[in-house]
Design a protein around this motif. Structure first.
Motif, PDB file in Angstrom:
ATOM      1  N   UNK A 122      47.533 -27.210 -37.312  1.00  0.00           N
ATOM      2  CA  UNK A 122      46.888 -26.061 -36.666  1.00  0.00           C
ATOM      3  C   UNK A 122      47.630 -25.699 -35.395  1.00  0.00           C
ATOM      4  N   UNK A 123      47.765 -24.397 -35.164  1.00  0.00           N
ATOM      5  CA  UNK A 123      48.244 -23.923 -33.872  1.00  0.00           C
ATOM      6  C   UNK A 123      47.024 -23.876 -32.949  1.00  0.00           C
ATOM      7  N   UNK A 124      47.007 -24.745 -31.959  1.00  0.00           N
ATOM      8  CA  UNK A 124      45.896 -24.796 -31.017  1.00  0.00           C
ATOM      9  C   UNK A 124      46.389 -24.220 -29.692  1.00  0.00           C
ATOM     10  N   UNK A 125      45.836 -23.081 -29.322  1.00  0.00           N
ATOM     11  CA  UNK A 125      46.324 -22.366 -28.141  1.00  0.00           C
ATOM     12  C   UNK A 125      45.167 -22.134 -27.175  1.00  0.00           C
ATOM     13  N   UNK A 126      45.310 -22.643 -25.971  1.00  0.00           N
ATOM     14  CA  UNK A 126      44.308 -22.443 -24.923  1.00  0.00           C
ATOM     15  C   UNK A 126      44.749 -21.256 -24.079  1.00  0.00           C
ATOM     16  N   UNK A 127      44.012 -20.163 -24.170  1.00  0.00           N
ATOM     17  CA  UNK A 127      44.438 -18.933 -23.503  1.00  0.00           C
ATOM     18  C   UNK A 127      43.268 -17.970 -23.355  1.00  0.00           C
ATOM     19  N   UNK A 128      43.400 -17.067 -22.382  1.00  0.00           N
ATOM     20  CA  UNK A 128      42.456 -15.957 -22.249  1.00  0.00           C
ATOM     21  C   UNK A 128      42.927 -14.732 -23.024  1.00  0.00           C
ATOM     22  N   UNK A 159      43.781 -33.325 -36.143  1.00  0.00           N
ATOM     23  CA  UNK A 159      44.471 -32.059 -35.930  1.00  0.00           C
ATOM     24  C   UNK A 159      45.931 -32.359 -35.633  1.00  0.00           C
ATOM     25  N   UNK A 160      46.833 -31.775 -36.415  1.00  0.00           N
ATOM     26  CA  UNK A 160      48.262 -31.933 -36.185  1.00  0.00           C
ATOM     27  C   UNK A 160      48.753 -30.684 -35.465  1.00  0.00           C
ATOM     28  N   UNK A 161      49.109 -30.843 -34.190  1.00  0.00           N
ATOM     29  CA  UNK A 161      49.458 -29.709 -33.347  1.00  0.00           C
ATOM     30  C   UNK A 161      50.960 -29.700 -33.067  1.00  0.00           C
ATOM     31  N   UNK A 162      51.483 -28.509 -32.736  1.00  0.00           N
ATOM     32  CA  UNK A 162      52.915 -28.363 -32.514  1.00  0.00           C
ATOM     33  C   UNK A 162      53.225 -28.041 -31.051  1.00  0.00           C
ATOM     34  N   UNK A 163      52.501 -28.647 -30.141  1.00  0.00           N
ATOM     35  CA  UNK A 163      52.704 -28.402 -28.711  1.00  0.00           C
ATOM     36  C   UNK A 163      54.144 -28.734 -28.320  1.00  0.00           C
ATOM     37  N   UNK A 164      54.722 -27.892 -27.469  1.00  0.00           N
ATOM     38  CA  UNK A 164      56.113 -28.075 -27.067  1.00  0.00           C
ATOM     39  C   UNK A 164      56.280 -28.215 -25.555  1.00  0.00           C
ATOM     40  N   UNK A 165      55.185 -28.501 -24.854  1.00  0.00           N
ATOM     41  CA  UNK A 165      55.292 -28.809 -23.432  1.00  0.00           C
ATOM     42  C   UNK A 165      54.259 -29.867 -23.081  1.00  0.00           C
ATOM     43  N   UNK A 166      54.587 -30.652 -22.077  1.00  0.00           N
ATOM     44  CA  UNK A 166      53.769 -31.803 -21.693  1.00  0.00           C
ATOM     45  C   UNK A 166      52.387 -31.381 -21.214  1.00  0.00           C
ATOM     46  N   UNK A 167      52.308 -30.305 -20.451  1.00  0.00           N
ATOM     47  CA  UNK A 167      51.014 -29.869 -19.916  1.00  0.00           C
ATOM     48  C   UNK A 167      50.034 -29.537 -21.038  1.00  0.00           C
ATOM     49  N   UNK A 168      50.525 -28.859 -22.085  1.00  0.00           N
ATOM     50  CA  UNK A 168      49.653 -28.518 -23.214  1.00  0.00           C
ATOM     51  C   UNK A 168      49.147 -29.772 -23.907  1.00  0.00           C
ATOM     52  N   UNK A 176      43.244 -17.050 -39.018  1.00  0.00           N
ATOM     53  CA  UNK A 176      42.568 -17.863 -40.031  1.00  0.00           C
ATOM     54  C   UNK A 176      42.875 -19.355 -39.882  1.00  0.00           C
ATOM     55  N   UNK A 177      44.120 -19.673 -39.551  1.00  0.00           N
ATOM     56  CA  UNK A 177      44.524 -21.082 -39.503  1.00  0.00           C
ATOM     57  C   UNK A 177      44.814 -21.544 -38.079  1.00  0.00           C
ATOM     58  N   UNK A 178      44.334 -20.803 -37.097  1.00  0.00           N
ATOM     59  CA  UNK A 178      44.540 -21.148 -35.687  1.00  0.00           C
ATOM     60  C   UNK A 178      43.241 -21.581 -35.026  1.00  0.00           C
TER      61      UNK A 178
END
Length: 345
Positions: free
Chosen positions: A230-236, A328-337, A303-305
């Motif tokens: 899943x693409x898990x994105x924390x954002x406004x 959940x298998x996430x593709x985060x590419x920075x440490x903060x995320x 749908x898949x996010x």
């Protein structure tokens, strides 16, 4: 809910900050990290190289392609890294698709279900190390038949010299269709769901239940892992996040697979996006990629996010957990995320 970091396969070069990402994931309490392969970097070398700096996090392939190596070779890779990591390996396997299997590996793609079943059986026989490994199946015969083309007739059954640290290294299978998912529930320890949709969750559970009900099924639903990418994105700004991942959706639906057989496209059809899939595929085949991207509806990407504010993401993760997802298998590419995601489960 557990978290896995999906490093995937490389593009033109290695993932520059992979060691930092893996260290952050282990420190933050992620359960596992995964590598993948397509037709460039392999799955096992980066896993071993980067995993050498870890102590706790599990090390998995998601996925290693069946046609990339014989089952005995895969088992050798698995028992080796399992020893080196102190019993932290997860074997993730997948059949890939006909374009890769026949175009890159030069092997027939036919009968993927039967090939997977036979492959897993041989891997388990190697890891069990109870006897010399033989297989009378048609896909991976051992020894190679004496009457087959090119055979010397000198092959003999063997068992691994190295004693596996664990005879039951978990095997998770990538599967998308109903028959594949049912077989995964029957013969494997977990399911790698590449495009998980809450809307299809009841169907997924039906497919899994069919496999668990078969005679000799290895697991029950209670001790079976469902690891959903899943693409898990924390954002406004949800719209911007959707735009960021629209190209990926378009590529998998329209450009990853042949017109006659694209498993990703078939899955999105089951989600109810048949008309969009047809249009995206036609535009990709015509070389009109920008138009193909524009043809992807927002809701198809969504749908898949899992996307939204921290509170909204936390609530959505709970929904996925309630639907049966255990990782959940996430593709985060920075440490903060990575650190932020760890606070949400």
């Amino acid at each position: 809910m557990k978290l896995g970091l999906q490093l995937g396969y490389w593009g033109a070069g290695p993932i520059d900050n992979a060691p930092e990402l893996i260290a952050a994931a282990e420190e933050a309490g992620f359960d596992a990290v995964f590598t993948a392969e397509s037709w460039g970097s392999d799955a096992y070398t980066p896993l071993a190289w980067w995993g050498a700096a870890t102590e706790r996090v599990k090390l998995g392939t998601a996925v290693a392609q069946l046609s990339a190596r014989p089952p005995t070779s895969l088992a050798m890779h698995a028992l080796t890294i399992d020893h080196l990591s102190g019993g932290r390996h997860i074997i993730g396997l997948g059949v890939s698709g006909p374009q890769v299997v026949e175009g890159w590996y030069g092997q027939p793609f036919g009968k993927p279900l039967a090939r997977t079943r036979e492959y897993v059986r041989v891997v388990r026989d190697v890891l069990a190390r109870e006897d010399r490994v033989t297989n009378d199946g048609v896909h991976y015969p051992l020894p190679y038949p004496a009457d087959a083309a090119g055979s010397t007739g000198l092959g003999k059954p063997l068992k691994p010299i190295t004693h596996p640290l664990r005879s039951d290294i978990p095997i998770w299978l990538g599967a998308e269709g109903p028959k594949n998912v049912a077989q995964t529930a029957e013969i494997a320890d977990g399911w790698l769901a590449i495009f998980y949709s809450l809307g299809l969750a009841p169907q997924y559970e039906e497919w899994l239940a069919e496999g668990f009900a078969r005679p000799g099924a290895r697991r029950t639903r209670d001790d079976f892992e469902v690891a959903a990418s899943a693409q898990v994105v924390i954002t406004d700004d949800v719209a911007a996040a959707i735009d960021r991942y629209r190209p990926s959706t378009a590529l998998y639906v329209g450009g990853m697979g042949a017109k006659e057989k694209n498993f990703h496209a078939e899955l999105y059809r089951r989600m109810g996006y048949g008309a969009a899939v047809d249009e995206i595929g036609a535009l990709f085949l015509a070389g009109r990629k920008e138009e193909a991207l524009a043809a992807v509806p927002d809701e198809m990407v969504r749908e898949t996010m899992i996307v939204g504010t921290a509170d909204e993401v936390r609530a959505q993760i709970k929904q996925w957990e309630a639907a049966g997802v255990s990782m959940l298998m996430v593709t985060a590419r920075d440490v903060d995320t990575i650190r932020q995601l760890a606070t949400l489960v």
